[in-house]
Design a protein around this motif. Sequence first.
Motif, short mmCIF file in Angstrom:
data_model
loop_
_atom_site.label_atom_id
_atom_site.label_comp_id
_atom_site.label_asym_id
_atom_site.label_seq_id
_atom_site.Cartn_x
_atom_site.Cartn_y
_atom_site.Cartn_z
N TYR A 186 0.84 -1.19 0.00
CA TYR A 186 0.00 0.00 0.00
C TYR A 186 0.88 1.24 0.00
CZ TYR A 186 -4.12 2.86 0.74
OH TYR A 186 -5.13 3.76 0.57
N GLN A 187 0.37 2.33 -0.55
CA GLN A 187 1.15 3.59 -0.56
C GLN A 187 1.27 4.16 0.84
OE1 GLN A 187 -0.90 6.77 -2.72
NE2 GLN A 187 -2.77 5.55 -2.55
N THR A 188 2.35 4.89 1.09
CA THR A 188 2.60 5.41 2.44
C THR A 188 2.61 6.93 2.50
OG1 THR A 188 4.99 5.21 2.12
CG2 THR A 188 3.86 3.34 3.15
N PHE A 189 2.34 7.61 1.42
CA PHE A 189 2.12 9.06 1.39
C PHE A 189 3.30 9.87 1.95
CE2 PHE A 189 -2.02 6.95 2.09
CZ PHE A 189 -2.62 7.25 0.89
N GLY A 190 4.50 9.34 1.86
CA GLY A 190 5.68 10.06 2.35
C GLY A 190 5.91 9.92 3.85
N SER A 191 5.14 9.05 4.50
CA SER A 191 5.26 8.87 5.95
C SER A 191 6.63 8.30 6.33
CB SER A 191 4.17 7.90 6.44
OG SER A 191 4.40 7.53 7.78
N GLN A 192 7.09 8.71 7.50
CA GLN A 192 8.33 8.19 8.06
C GLN A 192 8.05 7.16 9.16
OE1 GLN A 192 11.40 9.45 6.66
NE2 GLN A 192 9.78 10.11 5.27
N CYS A 193 6.75 6.85 9.38
CA CYS A 193 6.38 5.90 10.44
C CYS A 193 5.06 5.21 10.09
CB CYS A 193 6.26 6.62 11.78
SG CYS A 193 5.88 5.51 13.16
N ILE A 194 5.13 3.89 9.98
CA ILE A 194 3.93 3.10 9.72
C ILE A 194 3.81 2.07 10.82
CG2 ILE A 194 2.79 1.49 8.14
CD1 ILE A 194 5.37 3.63 6.64
N LEU A 195 2.60 1.92 11.34
CA LEU A 195 2.33 0.87 12.32
C LEU A 195 1.57 -0.24 11.61
CD1 LEU A 195 1.03 3.06 15.30
CD2 LEU A 195 3.39 2.43 14.73
N ILE A 196 2.14 -1.43 11.62
CA ILE A 196 1.44 -2.61 11.10
C ILE A 196 0.74 -3.22 12.31
CG2 ILE A 196 1.62 -4.85 9.98
CD1 ILE A 196 4.32 -3.86 8.78
N MET B 59 -5.80 5.37 8.76
CA MET B 59 -5.90 3.93 9.01
C MET B 59 -6.30 3.26 7.71
SD MET B 59 -8.38 2.01 11.70
CE MET B 59 -8.69 0.27 11.59
N VAL B 60 -5.60 2.20 7.37
CA VAL B 60 -5.82 1.53 6.10
C VAL B 60 -6.10 0.05 6.34
CG1 VAL B 60 -4.73 0.87 3.90
CG2 VAL B 60 -4.28 3.13 4.90
N GLY B 61 -7.17 -0.43 5.75
CA GLY B 61 -7.46 -1.85 5.78
C GLY B 61 -7.33 -2.47 4.40
N LEU B 62 -7.25 -1.63 3.38
CA LEU B 62 -7.25 -2.06 1.99
C LEU B 62 -5.82 -2.23 1.48
CD1 LEU B 62 -9.62 -2.59 0.10
CD2 LEU B 62 -9.27 -0.32 -0.86
N PHE B 63 -5.07 -3.09 2.14
CA PHE B 63 -3.69 -3.39 1.74
C PHE B 63 -3.59 -4.89 1.52
CE2 PHE B 63 -3.95 -3.92 6.27
CZ PHE B 63 -3.19 -5.05 6.54
N ASP B 64 -2.51 -5.34 0.90
CA ASP B 64 -2.33 -6.77 0.64
C ASP B 64 -1.64 -7.42 1.84
OD1 ASP B 64 -1.61 -9.33 -0.22
OD2 ASP B 64 -1.32 -8.67 -2.28
N PRO B 65 -2.38 -8.17 2.66
CA PRO B 65 -1.78 -8.76 3.86
C PRO B 65 -0.73 -9.83 3.55
CG PRO B 65 -4.02 -9.54 3.59
CD PRO B 65 -3.79 -8.50 2.53
N ALA C 295 -4.52 -4.00 10.02
CA ALA C 295 -4.61 -2.59 9.63
C ALA C 295 -3.21 -1.99 9.57
CB ALA C 295 -5.45 -1.83 10.65
N LEU C 296 -3.10 -0.95 8.78
CA LEU C 296 -1.91 -0.11 8.78
C LEU C 296 -2.34 1.25 9.33
CD1 LEU C 296 -0.58 -0.71 5.13
CD2 LEU C 296 0.11 -1.92 7.23
N ILE C 297 -1.53 1.81 10.19
CA ILE C 297 -1.73 3.20 10.58
C ILE C 297 -0.51 3.94 10.06
CG2 ILE C 297 -1.96 4.90 12.41
CD1 ILE C 297 -3.37 2.91 14.07
N ILE C 298 -0.76 4.86 9.17
CA ILE C 298 0.30 5.66 8.56
C ILE C 298 0.31 6.99 9.29
CG2 ILE C 298 1.13 6.62 6.40
CD1 ILE C 298 -0.51 4.35 5.00
N LEU C 299 1.46 7.32 9.88
CA LEU C 299 1.59 8.48 10.76
C LEU C 299 2.58 9.49 10.22
CD1 LEU C 299 2.00 6.57 14.15
CD2 LEU C 299 -0.02 7.86 13.45
N GLY C 300 2.40 10.74 10.61
CA GLY C 300 3.38 11.76 10.27
C GLY C 300 2.83 13.17 10.44
N TYR C 301 3.69 14.09 10.15
CA TYR C 301 3.31 15.51 10.22
C TYR C 301 2.73 15.90 8.87
CZ TYR C 301 6.02 15.17 14.45
OH TYR C 301 6.48 14.77 15.68
#
Length: 177
Positions: free
Chosen positions: A63-73, A116-122, A139-145
């Motif tokens: 899944y795309q991460t939108f330039g985030s420097q921190c993703i929680l799986i 929060m993303v649920g539409l990713f390839d597990p 779920a993925l939580i994509i975090l950042g400023y």
Amino acid sequence: MDFLELAKKRCTTRGFKEKRIAEDDLERILSAGRVAPTACNKQPQRIIVVQEPDNILKVQKAYQTFGSQCILIVCQDKSNPLIRPFDKKCSGDLDIGIICDHMMLAARELNIGSVMVGLFDPKIIRKEFNIPEYIEPTALIILGYPSEGFLSSDRHKTERKPLQDTVRYEKYREEES
């Protein structure tokens, strides 16, 4: 800030600055997930914090991460699930949703954006992060400023259905037209 104000300020963020989240802030976000309620206190969450560039690239395969420097799986341990006996529904997805919501609200309080993303390839996440079969990437939580700030809290006036469209008292009744 009171809770309803915080809840209104939380919004989906899809675009982040190249700025790492402070360790204390990340710990506060993760701690909010830790204290979230779960069915029968099962605490099924297993969270993988992804911050290294090579590992962020692995997430981007799913899944795309939108330039985030921190993703929680955010995964759930399925080895000892709580199953509702009446219809065999597992409480794990609800638990993960509550945990994610707590973490996203904690992030917003710190002026950190999230999605929060649920539409990713597990399957990709499982393979890339060596996740065993009994642990389910949920779920993925994509975090950042946010690169472009936060959405206005006033958006709820027009973007959300009024309470009378979503709430019923005492029994279910179809909406009157």
